[in-house]
Design a protein around this motif. Structure first.
Motif, mmCIF file in Angstrom:
data_model
loop_
_atom_site.group_PDB
_atom_site.id
_atom_site.type_symbol
_atom_site.label_atom_id
_atom_site.label_comp_id
_atom_site.label_asym_id
_atom_site.label_seq_id
_atom_site.Cartn_x
_atom_site.Cartn_y
_atom_site.Cartn_z
ATOM 1 N N PRO A 15 0.942 -1.234 -0.026
ATOM 2 C CA PRO A 15 -0.042 -0.088 0.055
ATOM 3 C C PRO A 15 0.907 1.402 -0.027
ATOM 4 O O PRO A 15 1.945 1.277 0.550
ATOM 5 N N PRO A 16 0.347 2.340 -0.931
ATOM 6 C CA PRO A 16 1.490 3.433 -0.789
ATOM 7 C C PRO A 16 0.995 4.369 0.426
ATOM 8 O O PRO A 16 0.043 4.279 1.081
ATOM 9 N N PRO A 17 1.993 5.337 0.637
ATOM 10 C CA PRO A 17 1.843 6.151 1.789
ATOM 11 C C PRO A 17 0.516 6.973 1.836
ATOM 12 O O PRO A 17 0.430 7.573 0.640
ATOM 13 N N SER A 18 -0.289 7.245 2.731
ATOM 14 C CA SER A 18 -1.469 7.963 2.642
ATOM 15 C C SER A 18 -1.465 8.959 3.874
ATOM 16 O O SER A 18 -0.617 8.957 5.046
ATOM 17 N N SER A 19 -2.326 9.704 3.833
ATOM 18 C CA SER A 19 -2.559 10.782 4.846
ATOM 19 C C SER A 19 -2.506 10.340 6.318
ATOM 20 O O SER A 19 -2.442 10.899 7.367
ATOM 21 N N THR A 20 -3.029 9.064 6.156
ATOM 22 C CA THR A 20 -3.483 8.384 7.681
ATOM 23 C C THR A 20 -2.222 7.663 8.245
ATOM 24 O O THR A 20 -2.273 7.410 9.426
ATOM 25 N N THR A 21 -1.114 7.624 7.533
ATOM 26 C CA THR A 21 0.118 6.954 7.988
ATOM 27 C C THR A 21 1.004 7.973 8.790
ATOM 28 O O THR A 21 2.105 7.367 9.080
ATOM 29 N N CYS A 22 0.669 9.293 8.645
ATOM 30 C CA CYS A 22 1.867 10.060 9.321
ATOM 31 C C CYS A 22 0.929 11.351 9.462
ATOM 32 O O CYS A 22 -0.242 11.552 8.837
ATOM 33 N N SER A 23 1.453 12.060 10.131
ATOM 34 C CA SER A 23 0.758 13.251 10.786
ATOM 35 C C SER A 23 1.451 14.727 10.105
ATOM 36 O O SER A 23 0.742 15.623 10.406
ATOM 37 N N SER A 24 2.346 14.793 9.199
ATOM 38 C CA SER A 24 2.894 15.940 8.635
ATOM 39 C C SER A 24 3.466 15.482 7.175
ATOM 40 O O SER A 24 3.959 14.558 7.095
ATOM 41 N N SER A 25 3.212 16.603 6.467
ATOM 42 C CA SER A 25 3.799 16.326 4.877
ATOM 43 C C SER A 25 5.272 16.042 4.925
ATOM 44 O O SER A 25 5.814 15.608 4.005
ATOM 45 N N SER A 26 5.824 16.867 6.046
ATOM 46 C CA SER A 26 7.546 16.772 5.937
ATOM 47 C C SER A 26 7.951 15.379 6.287
ATOM 48 O O SER A 26 8.785 14.863 5.609
ATOM 49 N N ALA A 27 6.921 14.533 7.193
ATOM 50 C CA ALA A 27 7.557 13.293 7.434
ATOM 51 C C ALA A 27 7.195 12.357 6.162
ATOM 52 O O ALA A 27 7.978 11.526 5.864
ATOM 53 N N VAL A 28 6.130 12.812 5.574
ATOM 54 C CA VAL A 28 5.866 11.986 4.142
ATOM 55 C C VAL A 28 7.195 12.194 3.219
ATOM 56 O O VAL A 28 7.462 11.219 2.622
ATOM 57 N N SER A 29 7.476 13.369 3.005
ATOM 58 C CA SER A 29 8.523 13.761 2.063
ATOM 59 C C SER A 29 9.770 12.977 2.269
ATOM 60 O O SER A 29 10.482 12.557 1.467
ATOM 61 N N GLU A 30 10.391 13.218 3.428
ATOM 62 C CA GLU A 30 11.599 12.427 3.956
ATOM 63 C C GLU A 30 11.529 11.202 3.838
ATOM 64 O O GLU A 30 12.508 10.528 3.330
ATOM 65 N N LEU A 31 10.644 10.420 4.767
ATOM 66 C CA LEU A 31 10.785 9.237 4.546
ATOM 67 C C LEU A 31 10.387 8.500 3.193
ATOM 68 O O LEU A 31 11.024 7.591 2.883
ATOM 69 N N SER A 32 9.465 9.139 2.642
ATOM 70 C CA SER A 32 8.890 8.490 1.153
ATOM 71 C C SER A 32 10.267 8.828 0.340
ATOM 72 O O SER A 32 10.431 7.901 -0.749
ATOM 73 N N ALA A 33 10.874 9.829 0.555
ATOM 74 C CA ALA A 33 12.147 10.200 -0.554
ATOM 75 C C ALA A 33 13.159 9.095 -0.320
ATOM 76 O O ALA A 33 13.634 8.711 -1.313
ATOM 77 N N TYR A 34 13.523 8.581 0.771
ATOM 78 C CA TYR A 34 14.396 7.566 1.059
ATOM 79 C C TYR A 34 13.910 6.070 0.623
ATOM 80 O O TYR A 34 14.535 5.371 -0.142
ATOM 81 N N LEU A 35 12.690 5.920 0.721
ATOM 82 C CA LEU A 35 12.152 4.603 0.463
ATOM 83 C C LEU A 35 11.997 4.508 -1.043
ATOM 84 O O LEU A 35 12.210 3.440 -1.812
ATOM 85 N N ASP A 36 11.607 5.593 -1.770
ATOM 86 C CA ASP A 36 11.396 5.708 -3.098
ATOM 87 C C ASP A 36 12.650 5.632 -3.976
ATOM 88 O O ASP A 36 12.706 5.464 -5.208
ATOM 89 N N SER A 37 13.705 6.005 -3.291
ATOM 90 C CA SER A 37 14.993 6.040 -3.994
ATOM 91 C C SER A 37 15.507 4.720 -4.355
ATOM 92 O O SER A 37 15.296 3.657 -3.765
ATOM 93 N N ASP A 38 16.659 4.922 -5.417
ATOM 94 C CA ASP A 38 17.222 3.513 -5.823
ATOM 95 C C ASP A 38 18.099 2.819 -4.677
ATOM 96 O O ASP A 38 18.679 3.724 -3.818
ATOM 97 N N CYS A 39 17.969 1.819 -4.470
ATOM 98 C CA CYS A 39 19.107 0.895 -3.512
ATOM 99 C C CYS A 39 20.344 1.334 -3.822
ATOM 100 O O CYS A 39 20.807 1.103 -4.973
ATOM 101 N N VAL A 40 21.088 1.138 -2.889
ATOM 102 C CA VAL A 40 22.672 1.261 -2.897
ATOM 103 C C VAL A 40 23.258 -0.214 -3.369
ATOM 104 O O VAL A 40 22.729 -1.095 -2.846
ATOM 105 N N THR A 41 24.116 -0.138 -4.327
ATOM 106 C CA THR A 41 24.476 -1.444 -4.857
ATOM 107 C C THR A 41 25.744 -1.891 -4.611
ATOM 108 O O THR A 41 26.817 -2.254 -5.145
ATOM 109 N N ALA A 42 26.300 -1.268 -3.401
ATOM 110 C CA ALA A 42 27.657 -1.692 -2.824
ATOM 111 C C ALA A 42 27.500 -2.676 -1.859
ATOM 112 O O ALA A 42 27.097 -2.615 -0.527
#
Length: 847
Positions: free
Chosen positions: A713-740
């Motif tokens: 399930p994609p993140p929704s407004s019910t999973t977090c309390s602020s848009s900044s939380a969505v942006s920072e955590l979602s930015a990490y989860l949606d980014s490509d995995c490190v290949t090291a």
């Protein structure tokens, strides 16, 4: 004593003539009977009279000669003054009535006193004296050379020693009127002691109250009523030290960049002795032994002074307090949170101790471990008593509101202890939901209670080894048969040499340590042919068969994976929480594959049941840590759950969704707590490339490996309390995995380098990565304590045991040497049992 006035000189001379001439020349006349000439024996011993005259003459030469110009011109030498005719001498301060008391009894010219004619008889006696006798007597009595009678023009202090002894400051005197005193005079002309050359006066309201030594800067009392004797003694002591320092060859200490003079400091020596005692588990009283004193004074420092056991104990307490203050005020405050491990240890002294060990990430993003306390528990090991000891240590260090997680073993008493500790330690993350007035007890504390992963592996393996007990018992019997006789050991050594292998003994395993069974079989397998032949030929029957060795080989290969997992998860200086899911997957796959082997099927069945009991429901901490590994994220987590479901025959689809929701909730708590620390985000650096996929090959090559990113399930407004939380955590989860994927990849360093990109998420990652998944760090603390509380040191007080354990751990922690995998030490115990010197033997070494 200096004769500073004419009247004093006269009185001294009169007394000396009476006291010296009477015993040697005849009986003393009665007081007031008259002068010397009226004595009953008017012809005293010439030699005695000569000594008296010489004494008076020498004292006269030492007096300040305040003469008038006419007197100075008329008296060219001391002998001329001695030949002047004096008035009638006085004896014992008494004389004839009407006799003047001012001039000297011998007619010696005194300052400001007129000469008077004296007794002819005494003058004749004086004229008969030889000048050489006078000079010899003066030299014999005072150690000075009168010469031809001229007054020497140098300073002579005849009372310096007396002044030093009685507290006075005996001032030196100069010969001749108006001569300059080298010791200095005050503005009023009053003489000052020579001691002031090395002291600085301290005055208050123009009154001298103290003196400061120019050599050592020490402040001493210097009021006029106190005298200067103590200053003279201090001056002599300081000058002696300075002279010794000039005579002794300088010692150099090498710094990293330069050299410096080394000076012995007893305080430093005692502190270093305490450190040595703690690091090497030495007796507290070693500093007062003669053997230690001989070793140090002869080989290292002859200035060393013995230190008693009581002094060493006090110094140890001071060192412990200083190091604890540094830990409390400098090291722990730099960490955002602290994770604890605790365990109970029973020693040889029949005393049980509870350890409390802190794990945290310092300001340099390095994992650190410190023993905070080791408390005696003399009561029942109940949850309340365990929680009380742990809480007392945490309160002393002021960490009540910084505890993120507590890792304990699987004992039921520890679960009860967490019920007591959770309401005390929930201050860092709070509770969920928050308590309400209608139901204040309705809350779920966010304090993480982590069960020891290595203890769970131990329970899994021991459940399977119970089925192999008949086989392992035969091997224990064979090893015990060999080790019980020195004659058999010697025969086995000869047999090994004849076969061209290195001879050795073999260690027995322990019931409580399954890994010791693995190590016993591991070191026995290379000698299976030689060992079987020797044991069967000497035992009297065939104890070990081919079936025994086949079962041992299969079991050893099967247990190797569990052994390696235990070693890896016991680490201290690298994050272990993101590694647990890897090992859970490997163990599940290993058990699933072994089920198809009919030889291992009976062993695997109970082991799989134990695995499902503890790890079918994966702890959230393991999932959080795995997702915060930049090489995994949500895509890798989804693939791991799919592979794990295949191995155990279950499904984790709902668990995946729950983990994602809980992850956003946890991040929201961090957002509320550390939101003020957010800085402006910068552009995200490109992911670094690594070597070819190795350890991650199965995860990204299995089911779901070709997915396009986040699954579920994609993140929704019910999973977090602020848009900044969505942006920072979602930015990490949606980014490509490190290949090291290489082994030297450091997760903590990656988060340190990206803390500006993810300011809040990096704090959460640092806390999660600091949680140890095992209590091996506490058990290694007990290994230190076991050496401290050995057979010879059972009388150590509990507080001394705690101080020695903590100081030793802190010393090792400063060098990052405080922990080696527990199994490494155990393996060395089984490995180093060879019967010859290293490198010796008849052929190739078998290990």
């Amino acid at each position: 004593m200096l004769l500073s006035s004419p009247s004093a000189a006269r009185r001294r001379f009169q007394f000396l003539i009476g006291s010296v001439s009477s015993p040697l020349g005849g009986p003393r006349p009665a007081p007031g009977s008259g002068s010397v000439g009226n004595s009953s024996k008017p012809n005293p011993n010439p030699r005695s009279r000569s000594m008296a005259i010489s004494l008076c003459l020498s004292l006269t030469l030492l007096c300040p000669l305040h003469r008038s110009v006419s007197d100075a011109e008329s008296s060219s030498s001391g002998l001329d003054m001695a030949r002047r005719r004096p008035s009638a001498p006085l004896r014992n301060g008494a004389g004839s009535e009407g006799q003047p008391s001012g001039p000297s009894a011998l007619g010696v010219a005194m300052p400001g006193v007129d000469e008077h004619p004296g007794d002819d008889h005494l003058a004749d006696e004086l004229e008969m004296e030889d000048d050489d006798d006078v000079r010899e007597d003066a030299a014999a009595l005072f150690g000075i050379d009168v010469g031809d009678g001229n007054v020497p023009n140098n300073v002579i202090d005849v009372d310096a020693e007396a002044g030093a002894g009685d507290g006075g400051g005996g001032a030196a005197m100069a010969a001749g009127c108006g001569s300059t005193d080298t010791h200095g005079t005050s503005s009023s002309g009053k003489r000052k002691s020579s001691v002031w050359a090395d002291f600085k006066e301290v005055k208050e309201n123009d009154v001298r109250v103290a003196a400061i030594c120019n050599i050592c800067s020490k402040r001493l009392s210097a009021r006029s009523c106190s005298g200067t004797g103590h200053l003279i003694r201090h001056q002599a002591s300081c000058r002696k030290k300075v002279d010794h320092a000039h005579r002794v060859q300088s010692r150099l200490a090498l710094n990293r960049d330069s050299f410096r003079n080394w000076v012995y400091d007893p305080a430093v020596a005692r502190t270093e002795l305490c450190r040595l005692i703690a690091r090497l588990d030495l007796p507290l009283g070693i500093g007062e032994t003669q053997a230690w004193d001989d070793y140090i004074t002869r080989a290292h420092n002859p200035q060393f002074v013995k230190v008693s056991r009581q002094t060493t104990t006090r110094d140890l307490g001071k060192l412990f307090a200083d190091r604890r203050d540094v830990l409390m005020k400098s090291m722990l405050p730099a960490a955002s949170s602290v994770s604890l491990t605790s365990d109970i240890w029973s020693g040889n002294a029949k005393e049980d101790y509870v350890s409390v060990v802190a794990h945290y990430v310092n300001s340099d993003w390095e994992l650190q471990k410190r023993v905070l306390g080791l408390r005696l528990i003399e009561v029942k090991h109940s949850g309340e008593n365990i929680a009380e000891r742990i809480a007392s240590v945490v309160e002393e260090f002021g960490l009540i509101d910084k505890i993120f997680a507590v890792t304990l073993d699987n004992a039921s008493s520890n679960a009860k202890a967490m019920e007591t500790l959770a309401p005390m330690f929930f201050g860092y993350l709070g509770s969920d939901p928050a308590p309400i007035a209608s139901d204040p007890n309705k809350r779920k504390y966010c304090l993480v209670h982590q069960r020891c992963a290595c203890h769970i592996i131990n329970l899994i393996v021991k459940s399977g080894l119970k089925r192999l007990k008949p086989v392992t018992e035969d091997f224990r019997t064979a090893i015990n048969f060999l080790n019980s006789s020195n004659q058999r050991i010697a025969l086995f050594k000869e047999y090994c040499n004849a076969k061209g292998v290195r001879p050795r003994k073999f260690g027995l395993d322990m019931d409580v340590r399954w890994n010791s069974t693995y190590l016993m079989l591991k070191h026995l397998m290379p000698y299976k042919d030689i060992f079987s032949v020797f044991i069967n030929s000497h035992y009297g029957s065939e104890l070990l068969t081919r079936n025994h060795w086949y079962a041992a080989e299969k079991v050893m290969e099967f247990l190797e994976l569990f052994y390696d997992s235990t070693v890896v998860l016991s680490g201290v200086y690298y994050p272990t929480s993101p590694l647990v899911l890897h090992h859970i997957l490997e163990i599940a796959s290993h058990l699933h594959a072994a089920e198809r082997d009919h030889n291992l099927r009976t062993i695997v069945a109970p082991m799989k049941l134990k695995f499902l009991k503890y790890w079918e429901d994966i702890p959230l901490l393991y999932s959080y840590a795995f997702i915060l590994d930049p090489r995994a994220k949500m895509r890798g987590f989804f693939n791991v759950l799919e592979l794990l479901a295949e191995s155990i025959g279950g499904t984790y689809s709902s668990y995946y969704a729950d983990v994602k929701i809980e992850l956003y909730k946890l991040f929201t708590k961090y957002e509320n707590k550390f939101g003020a620390a957010r800085s402006q985000r910068v552009a995200q650096p490109s992911a670094q490339s690594g070597k070819k996929k190795q350890a991650w090959g199965r995860i990204f090559g299995g089911r779901g490996g070709s997915g396009s990113g986040v699954v579920g399930p994609p993140p929704s407004s019910t999973t977090c309390s602020s848009s900044s939380a969505v942006s920072e955590l979602s930015a990490y989860l949606d980014s490509d995995c490190v290949t090291a994927y290489d082994d030297d990849f450091d997760i903590l360093l990656w988060w340190r380098d990206h803390k500006l990109t993810y300011p809040i998420l990096s704090i959460m990652a640092r806390d999660i990565m600091s949680v140890p998944v095992s209590t091996v760090s506490s058990e290694s603390c007990f290994s230190l304590t076991g050496r401290i509380l050995e057979e010879r040191r059972r009388r150590l007080l509990p507080e001394n045991v705690e101080m020695l354990t903590c100081i030793k751990d802190w010393e090792l922690g400063a060098r990052r040497e405080q922990h080696e995998a527990e199994d490494t030490e155990l393996e060395e115990a089984f490995k180093n049992l060879f019967l010859d010197d290293e490198g010796a033997g008849g052929g190739g070494a078998v290990s």
